[in-house]
Design an enzyme around this catalytic site. Structure first.
Site, PDB file in Angstrom:
ATOM      1  N   ASP A 106      -1.686 -21.811  24.668  1.00  0.00           N
ATOM      2  CA  ASP A 106      -2.432 -20.830  23.879  1.00  0.00           C
ATOM      3  C   ASP A 106      -2.092 -19.444  24.432  1.00  0.00           C
ATOM      4  OD1 ASP A 106      -4.363 -19.700  22.234  1.00  0.00           O
ATOM      5  OD2 ASP A 106      -6.035 -20.264  23.501  1.00  0.00           O
ATOM      6  N   ARG A 153     -11.501 -36.265  21.480  1.00  0.00           N
ATOM      7  CA  ARG A 153     -10.193 -36.602  22.050  1.00  0.00           C
ATOM      8  C   ARG A 153      -9.595 -37.849  21.407  1.00  0.00           C
ATOM      9  NH1 ARG A 153      -9.357 -33.475  26.684  1.00  0.00           N
ATOM     10  NH2 ARG A 153     -11.220 -32.926  27.851  1.00  0.00           N
ATOM     11  N   GLU A 210       2.248 -30.721  28.660  1.00  0.00           N
ATOM     12  CA  GLU A 210       0.981 -30.068  28.327  1.00  0.00           C
ATOM     13  C   GLU A 210       0.586 -30.424  26.886  1.00  0.00           C
ATOM     14  OE1 GLU A 210      -1.750 -28.904  28.976  1.00  0.00           O
ATOM     15  OE2 GLU A 210      -1.633 -26.795  29.545  1.00  0.00           O
ATOM     16  N   ASP A 211      -0.702 -30.326  26.585  1.00  0.00           N
ATOM     17  CA  ASP A 211      -1.137 -30.580  25.214  1.00  0.00           C
ATOM     18  C   ASP A 211      -0.899 -29.364  24.323  1.00  0.00           C
ATOM     19  OD1 ASP A 211      -3.055 -29.065  26.546  1.00  0.00           O
ATOM     20  OD2 ASP A 211      -4.775 -30.217  25.852  1.00  0.00           O
ATOM     21  N   PHE A 215      -8.735 -23.293  16.323  1.00  0.00           N
ATOM     22  CA  PHE A 215      -9.125 -24.165  17.427  1.00  0.00           C
ATOM     23  C   PHE A 215      -8.962 -25.609  16.967  1.00  0.00           C
ATOM     24  CE2 PHE A 215     -11.628 -26.259  20.644  1.00  0.00           C
ATOM     25  CZ  PHE A 215     -11.222 -25.565  21.776  1.00  0.00           C
ATOM     26  N   GLY A 242      -1.134 -18.957  27.391  1.00  0.00           N
ATOM     27  CA  GLY A 242      -0.039 -19.196  28.337  1.00  0.00           C
ATOM     28  C   GLY A 242      -0.475 -19.016  29.786  1.00  0.00           C
TER      29      GLY A 242
HETATM   30  P1  IMP Z   1      -4.033 -21.154  27.783  1.00  0.00           P
HETATM   31  O1  IMP Z   1      -4.160 -20.966  29.252  1.00  0.00           O
HETATM   32  O2  IMP Z   1      -4.801 -20.106  27.021  1.00  0.00           O
HETATM   33  O3  IMP Z   1      -2.600 -21.238  27.311  1.00  0.00           O
HETATM   34  O4  IMP Z   1      -4.771 -22.470  27.413  1.00  0.00           O
HETATM   35  C1  IMP Z   1      -4.200 -23.678  27.564  1.00  0.00           C
HETATM   36  C2  IMP Z   1      -5.231 -24.791  27.623  1.00  0.00           C
HETATM   37  O5  IMP Z   1      -6.415 -24.441  26.916  1.00  0.00           O
HETATM   38  C3  IMP Z   1      -4.695 -26.011  26.941  1.00  0.00           C
HETATM   39  O6  IMP Z   1      -4.056 -26.837  27.852  1.00  0.00           O
HETATM   40  C4  IMP Z   1      -5.930 -26.651  26.364  1.00  0.00           C
HETATM   41  O7  IMP Z   1      -6.506 -27.508  27.310  1.00  0.00           O
HETATM   42  C5  IMP Z   1      -6.858 -25.493  26.099  1.00  0.00           C
HETATM   43  N1  IMP Z   1      -6.788 -25.079  24.675  1.00  0.00           N
HETATM   44  C6  IMP Z   1      -6.113 -24.031  24.153  1.00  0.00           C
HETATM   45  N2  IMP Z   1      -6.254 -23.969  22.818  1.00  0.00           N
HETATM   46  C7  IMP Z   1      -7.018 -25.035  22.491  1.00  0.00           C
HETATM   47  C8  IMP Z   1      -7.483 -25.556  21.227  1.00  0.00           C
HETATM   48  O8  IMP Z   1      -7.219 -25.062  20.125  1.00  0.00           O
HETATM   49  N3  IMP Z   1      -8.246 -26.671  21.316  1.00  0.00           N
HETATM   50  C9  IMP Z   1      -8.563 -27.290  22.491  1.00  0.00           C
HETATM   51  N4  IMP Z   1      -8.121 -26.856  23.671  1.00  0.00           N
HETATM   52  C10 IMP Z   1      -7.360 -25.748  23.673  1.00  0.00           C
HETATM   53 MG    MG Z   2      -4.658 -28.580  28.701  1.00  0.00          MG
END
Ligand code: IMP
Ligand code: MG
Length: 188
Positions: A108, A170, A104-105, A157, A110
């Site tokens: 956040d 990107r 995963e990148d 962010f 989760g």
């Molecule tokens: P989560 O479900 O809130 O953990 O979000 C995870 C996904 O949201 C990541 O795989 C990213 O694609 C996107 N994301 C979360 N934080 C950021 C950020 O700071 N910049 C860009 N994309 C984000």
């Molecule tokens: Mg992602």
């Protein structure tokens, strides 16, 4: 410089993690993965689009045989999570008997990873581990264990190195912070 790149410059606050730190950390993660997956059936699954750059840099340094597959998934609109995880394109490689490593990148809240992890577990892999480049630990809502983490980052962010804001930025070679004042307008 054209108008678009001038506009992009105004939106970026600064570099959080530069190219050489990323490269160094990716090398360390690849060494750990190589050590842990010797003699296993590694299936590296990249979560697109965000993980594409990290995924390709990481796996080219992994020194054990592996298979590659991808899931295209998203839950974000602009800089907000919708909490609704969508899978646009699914993994095609058989999962049974494979030691799956989800790549995963950024983690956040989760929520995405917890959903994708549980979805993959239903396909009965031999093992399932998680690797992420970035971890915004303070924002966690869904409990998800990360086995390989590149960097813990503050609640900002971020974009670059595959990671987007409304599908932009990107291609930046580093991780940068997006200015708070430029978020939420949707003009990117
Ligand atoms: P989560 O479900 O809130 O953990 O979000 C995870 C996904 O949201 C990541 O795989 C990213 O694609 C996107 N994301 C979360 N934080 C950021 C950020 O700071 N910049 C860009 N994309 C984000
Ligand atoms: Mg992602």
């Amino acid at each position: 410089m054209d108008d678009m790149s001038a506009m992009d410059d105004m939106k970026i606050d600064g570099i959080l993690i530069d190219q050489s730190r990323i490269a160094e950390r990716v090398k360390e993660l690849a060494a750990r993965i190589s050590a842990d997956y010797g003699g296993k059936n590694l299936l590296a699954v990249g979560i697109l689009k965000g993980a594409f750059m990290f995924f390709s840099d990481l796996i080219r340094l992994v020194e054990v045989p592996l298979f590659v597959d991808f899931i295209v998934s998203s839950s974000y609109a602009g800089d907000k999570t919708t909490g609704d995880v969508k899978v646009y394109s699914d993994i095609r490689h058989p999962v049974a008997n494979m030691d799956v490593l989800l790549i995963e990148d950024i983690v956040d809240t989760g929520i995405s990873l917890k959903y994708l992890r549980e979805r993959l577990l239903r396909m009965s892999p031999k093992s399932l581990k998680i690797c992420t480049l970035l971890d915004k630990k303070d924002r966690r809502i869904a409990d998800v264990h990360i086995d390989y983490n590149g960097f813990e980052i503050p609640d900002e962010f971020v974009v670059g190195y595959g990671i987007d804001y409304n599908d932009r930025f990107r291609n930046l070679p580093h991780i940068a912070v997006v200015k708070k004042s430029s978020r939420g307008f949707g003009i990117v």
